[in-house]
Write a protein that holds these residues in place. Structure first.
Motif, mmCIF file in Angstrom:
data_model
loop_
_atom_site.group_PDB
_atom_site.id
_atom_site.type_symbol
_atom_site.label_atom_id
_atom_site.label_comp_id
_atom_site.label_asym_id
_atom_site.label_seq_id
_atom_site.Cartn_x
_atom_site.Cartn_y
_atom_site.Cartn_z
ATOM 1 N N ARG B 90 0.824 -1.202 0.000
ATOM 2 C CA ARG B 90 0.000 0.000 0.000
ATOM 3 C C ARG B 90 0.869 1.267 0.000
ATOM 4 N NH1 ARG B 90 -5.969 0.811 0.690
ATOM 5 N NH2 ARG B 90 -5.987 3.012 0.266
ATOM 6 N N THR B 445 -4.833 -2.342 -8.421
ATOM 7 C CA THR B 445 -5.089 -1.392 -7.336
ATOM 8 C C THR B 445 -6.256 -0.453 -7.635
ATOM 9 O OG1 THR B 445 -3.472 0.139 -8.272
ATOM 10 C CG2 THR B 445 -2.682 -1.400 -6.626
ATOM 11 N N TRP B 446 -6.777 -0.515 -8.843
ATOM 12 C CA TRP B 446 -7.941 0.324 -9.158
ATOM 13 C C TRP B 446 -9.038 0.146 -8.116
ATOM 14 C CZ3 TRP B 446 -9.624 4.199 -12.135
ATOM 15 C CH2 TRP B 446 -11.004 4.394 -12.215
ATOM 16 N N TYR B 447 -9.185 -1.086 -7.670
ATOM 17 C CA TYR B 447 -10.355 -1.421 -6.844
ATOM 18 C C TYR B 447 -10.282 -0.936 -5.403
ATOM 19 C CZ TYR B 447 -12.052 -4.041 -10.760
ATOM 20 O OH TYR B 447 -12.524 -4.367 -11.994
ATOM 21 N N TYR B 448 -9.101 -0.512 -4.962
ATOM 22 C CA TYR B 448 -9.027 -0.109 -3.561
ATOM 23 C C TYR B 448 -9.424 1.351 -3.387
ATOM 24 C CZ TYR B 448 -6.698 -4.535 -3.076
ATOM 25 O OH TYR B 448 -6.416 -5.873 -3.108
ATOM 26 N N ALA B 449 -10.304 1.580 -2.457
ATOM 27 C CA ALA B 449 -10.751 2.940 -2.205
ATOM 28 C C ALA B 449 -9.587 3.765 -1.670
ATOM 29 C CB ALA B 449 -11.895 2.917 -1.188
ATOM 30 N N ASP B 450 -9.559 5.022 -2.025
ATOM 31 C CA ASP B 450 -8.513 5.909 -1.527
ATOM 32 C C ASP B 450 -8.765 6.145 -0.045
ATOM 33 O OD1 ASP B 450 -7.655 6.257 -4.229
ATOM 34 O OD2 ASP B 450 -9.353 7.588 -4.497
ATOM 35 N N ALA B 451 -7.737 5.970 0.749
ATOM 36 C CA ALA B 451 -7.934 6.127 2.188
ATOM 37 C C ALA B 451 -6.626 6.506 2.859
ATOM 38 C CB ALA B 451 -8.461 4.827 2.790
ATOM 39 N N ARG B 486 -7.691 -0.809 5.406
ATOM 40 C CA ARG B 486 -6.812 -0.289 4.360
ATOM 41 C C ARG B 486 -5.941 -1.418 3.798
ATOM 42 N NH1 ARG B 486 -2.968 3.117 5.685
ATOM 43 N NH2 ARG B 486 -2.934 4.071 3.638
#
Lengths: 341, 544
Positions: B90, B445-451, B486
């Motif tokens: 990440r 990594t498109w699928y991971y929400a920005d956090a 995350r």
């Protein structure tokens, strides 16, 4: 077996689900926030065994859209399908992959048949049964266009879904009115000083549909399932003529890897070449902002139909014109505005 | 025939009869790959595994996954230098997952809730002696006890904990937390004998133990020759930290070093000593180090916290002599190999005392003359299974060649326990094969929400330097769960339904409970599931 949901504390304040609304489902998300496609008992309106190519975007788009329509109408719907890939691969006689009431019309008359279905159902007093017409870009943009415009003008109670793979794929990849400029097809070969499809032709049917001022027009892609399902759901909640235009990449015709179908659709949205928006009564009311802006190069390079723009020599003149189209979409639909949605 | 409508010659059938799986040349397979965090963890924790449970709010389940590898999560969540976070995929998107903070949250919750570990294994009747109650010894004791052995820990100090107690100051590791985690191990039936220094290994072996694990640590502060006058006060850092701890235990007078104290060295111990000196009442604590900040072995967060507390750091300096409250400092220069060279330029620095923090050595008197045990460069040599040259005698922690951190020591304890167990059962311990690495290139990594990363608060620097209160606060439940979520679950399915959703041929079966299966009758082998799997938990293999 019922779908399982992870037990979370009752008023869980955490509103972050690891993959947000990007993935199909998510074990951490409440059931009502998940997609229809995530459900173990989803309708599978288009079931296994169909003869679509590996990685077919249209097969995927059709299942996404029709499953959502089945859910929205509780299965009370009939469907008419124009001739095209979708019809051919789903129903080679005597087999069918459809698990809904489904009728094959001619290439050019699906909107008119749908109009007749809606009128017939009204006459029978079955107006709770809804009509969904579907066709490829050839049947919609070119051959069935007159019927479609009539259906819009009369505001018939039909949701028309166009699965846009940007050429006549079923018959061997010939140019349609939805083929983008510079793309190579069988009828627009990559030869001469301006290789591929010409600039300045073709039709932007979502905008033409908006010009009819019908209640609902929207675009979507197979790369954003939550958005696509939401739009089908919205459309099924409205009476009158509705138009949904779904970008469905075609590995065969576009020369993209079959594994990349969704990636290509996503790239089309992230460079701005395919704007994702929603319009009511002829006016754009929402658009999906670009999350990771990329130049059109990234999208074009994934597809052999644009290979002549990069080899033997890079055609910056052509690429710049395509980039200008993307930039215009970004301006027109506010695709870089934070609060676009 | 006649019953069919006009022009219809065949009965209608479903396309399910058409097994499109025969088109396939490659097939998708679900795999587990090794997340980089797990690979980096010196204690061998299944980090992705416990974060998965924490994501769901199953904190006890998460804690038990940690406990399978590491019996000291609350300690770990404070003093580990988290190499897992350094390697976290990440970090290449926004910031690494705050693994350490979540671990601390789980460890603290376990103490608050009183979660226990029971010994379910049949008693083996075997007796193991552990020499040293530091992290390595404690870990070995715990794992051996879980496996059903009878474990005795003998330790030279009045209280167990080793360097965690006598080397790490309380503002980094509160004693009640450490006591609780050690008590949990004692409650499992591990026998602790304090103030019981083992001087003679042979004698101890003759005492009826079937195996021994040596984990005496490295407590002897290294001295450097600093020419000094009679009155110059020079102490070593480990000795100082030890004395401060002892004063706390006995309610005695903590050592007084004066108003202006200079610490010589660049490791974590130097920082601990300087920060401790400040808390003991010194007006000023100055660290003198002969290289530059980027070459300091000390961990960056500790350097930062020290600077916040007003500790001054002097780079590229050595102490030439110390007399009459004045230290003569020589400026150094790094040569092309990065080694500091004297420049002949001097200046004076006033100071009441000098604390030497130049590294520690192990006190290896107990293995002197013991047949089979080899000592090289001041450390005991061991094989891959932590066994010394003497059968049945194992060693780990700071006294063997390795990085000297609490986490490495805990890893040694676990590894040694497994091999001791195998030794006692006379069966070789076979390490399970490692999965392929889940590198960043395996992710979508498109699928991971920005956090953004959830940051732990620290107490204000001004208040910090007066007390030994813990500097870094823990996360509350909401931020701990957010932080856990995350995690991208690299290489391990987390039940996002993407494969199930994106298959154009409906050839993925969702079994429920985060499990899926391919229906190879219909899978055409397009590979879209592999491409769209966020975490890289599917791969394509050629069809036979």
């Amino acid at each position: 077996m019922a779908d399982e949901q992870t037990t979370l504390p009752p008023d869980d304040p955490v509103r972050f689900y690891q993959v947000g609304s990007f993935a199909v489902g998510n074990r951490l998300q409440p059931l009502d926030l998940r997609t229809v496609q995530a459900a173990q008992d989803r309708p599978n309106a288009l079931t296994c065994g169909h003869r679509a190519c590996q990685g077919c975007g249209e097969a995927l788009g059709a299942r996404y859209a029709l499953d959502a329509a089945v859910r929205a109408t509780d299965g009370r719907l009939v469907s008419v399908n124009a001739t095209g890939c979708l019809e051919v691969f789903s129903t080679p006689f005597p087999e069918t992959s459809w698990r809904i009431a489904w009728l094959h019309s001619l290439f050019g008359n699906a909107p008119a048949v749908a109009t007749g279905m809606a009128a017939g159902l009204r006459a029978l007093g079955k107006s709770d049964v809804r009509v969904v017409a579907q066709g490829g870009d050839g049947g919609t943009v070119d051959i069935g266009f007159g019927c479609l415009s009539g259906m819009f003008e009369r505001n018939d109670d039909v949701l028309y879904i166009c699965y846009d793979n940007e050429a006549y794929m079923n018959t061997g990849v010939q140019r349609s009115g939805a083929t983008p400029p510079a793309a190579r097809t069988q009828t627009t070969q990559a030869v001469g000083p301006e290789p591929g499809n010409v600039f300045g032709q073709g039709k932007d049917v979502p905008r033409i549909a908006m010009a009819h001022e019908i209640p609902y027009v929207a675009t979507a892609t197979v790369a954003d399932l939550h958005d696509l399902e939401g739009k089908v759901n919205t459309a099924m909640g409205i009476r009158g003529a509705r138009y949904l235009h779904i970008l469905v990449p075609c590995p065969l015709g576009w020369g993209s890897a079959s594994k990349d179908t969704i990636a290509v659709a996503r790239a089309a949205t992230q460079c701005g070449l395919f704007p994702v928006f929603e319009a009511r009564d002829g006016e754009v009311v929402a658009s999906t902002p670009i999350r990771r802006l990329t130049p059109v190069d990234d999208y074009l390079r994934m597809q052999k139909r644009f290979a002549h723009l990069f080899a033997p020599a890079r055609r910056d003149d052509v690429i710049d014109r395509l980039q200008a189209m993307a930039d215009r979409n970004i301006r027109r639909y506010g695709l870089l505005e934070e609060a676009a949605r | 025939m006649n019953e069919k409508p006009f022009a219809i010659t065949l009965n209608v059938g479903s396309s399910l009869a058409n097994h499109t799986g025969s088109w396939r040349t490659e097939r998708p397979l679900y795999v587990d790959r090794l997340p980089p965090c797990n690979r980096a963890c010196p204690a061998g924790e299944n980090i992705q595994g416990w974060l998965y449970k924490a994501e769901e709010g199953d904190y006890e389940g998460a804690w038990r996954v940690i406990m399978a590898d590491n019996p000291l999560p609350a300690i770990m969540g404070r003093v580990c230098y988290h190499p897992c976070q350094t390697d976290c995929n990440r970090a290449q998107i926004d910031e690494a997952v705050g693994i350490n903070a979540v671990e601390r949250f789980l460890g603290d919750l376990a103490i608050r809730e009183g979660w226990r570990v029971t010994v379910d294994a049949e008693p083996t009747g075997r007796r193991v002696l552990i020499v040293g109650a530091g992290p390595s010894g404690l870990a070995a004791a715990y794992h051996l006890r879980v496996l059903g052995h009878e474990v005795t820990v003998r330790d030279a100090e009045p209280m167990p904990g080793g360097m965690m107690r006598y080397g790490i100051p309380a503002y980094r590791l509160p004693r009640d937390i450490m006591d609780a985690e050690i008590a949990r191990i004692a409650d499992m039936g591990v026998r602790f004998e304090q103030n019981a220094r083992v001087e003679d290994l042979e004698a101890a072996l003759a005492d009826g133990f079937d195996a021994v694990f040596l984990a005496v640590g490295a407590h002897v502060g290294r001295r450097a020759y600093v020419p000094a006058g009679e009155a110059a006060r020079i102490v070593d850092a480990v000795g100082l930290l030890h004395d401060v701890e002892m004063a706390g235990e006995t309610h005695g007078e903590p050592p007084r070093l004066g108003r202006r104290v200079v610490v010589y060295g660049g490791g974590n111990t130097a920082l601990d000593a300087a920060r401790t000196v400040k808390r003991l009442g010194a007006d000023e604590a100055i660290i003198v180090y002969r290289r530059t900040r980027d070459r300091m072995p000390a961990h960056d967060s500790e350097v930062r916290e020290a600077e916040e507390e007003g500790i001054r750091l002097r780079w590229l300096s050595t102490i030439a002599n110390f007399d009459d409250g004045v230290m003569r400092i020589e400026r150094m220069e790094l040569d092309e190999t990065g080694f500091p060279q004297p420049t002949g330029e001097f200046e004076d620095l006033e100071g009441d005392a000098l604390v030497l923090a130049l590294g520690q050595d192990a006190d290896l008197r107990l293995v002197e003359g013991v047949a089979g045990i080899a000592v090289e460069k001041g450390v005991v040599q061991v094989d891959d299974g932590m066994m010394t040259g003497r059968a049945g005698v194992f060693a780990g922690g700071d006294m063997v060649p390795a990085d000297r951190t609490v986490t490495v020591a805990i890893g040694h304890g676990k590894r040694a326990a497994r091999h001791i167990d195998a030794y006692l059962r006379a069966t070789p311990y076979v390490e399970p094969p490692k999965h392929e690495l889940a590198g960043f290139d395996k992710l979508n990594t498109w699928y991971y929400a920005d956090a953004p990363h959830q940051v732990r608060e620290t107490i204000e620097a001004a208040r910090r330097t007066e007390t030994f209160d813990e500097v870094v606060h823990g996360l509350d439940e909401e931020s701990a769960q957010f932080e856990a979520r995350r995690c991208m679950s690299c290489g391990n399915c987390f039940g996002c339904d993407n494969c199930f959703g994106v298959c154009p041929d409906n050839a993925v079966i969702k079994l429920g409970g985060g499990k899926y299966e391919f229906n190879y009758d219909f899978c055409k082998g397009c590979g879209m599931c592999v491409e769209e799997c966020p975490c890289g938990s599917i791969k394509m293999v050629p069809e036979e």
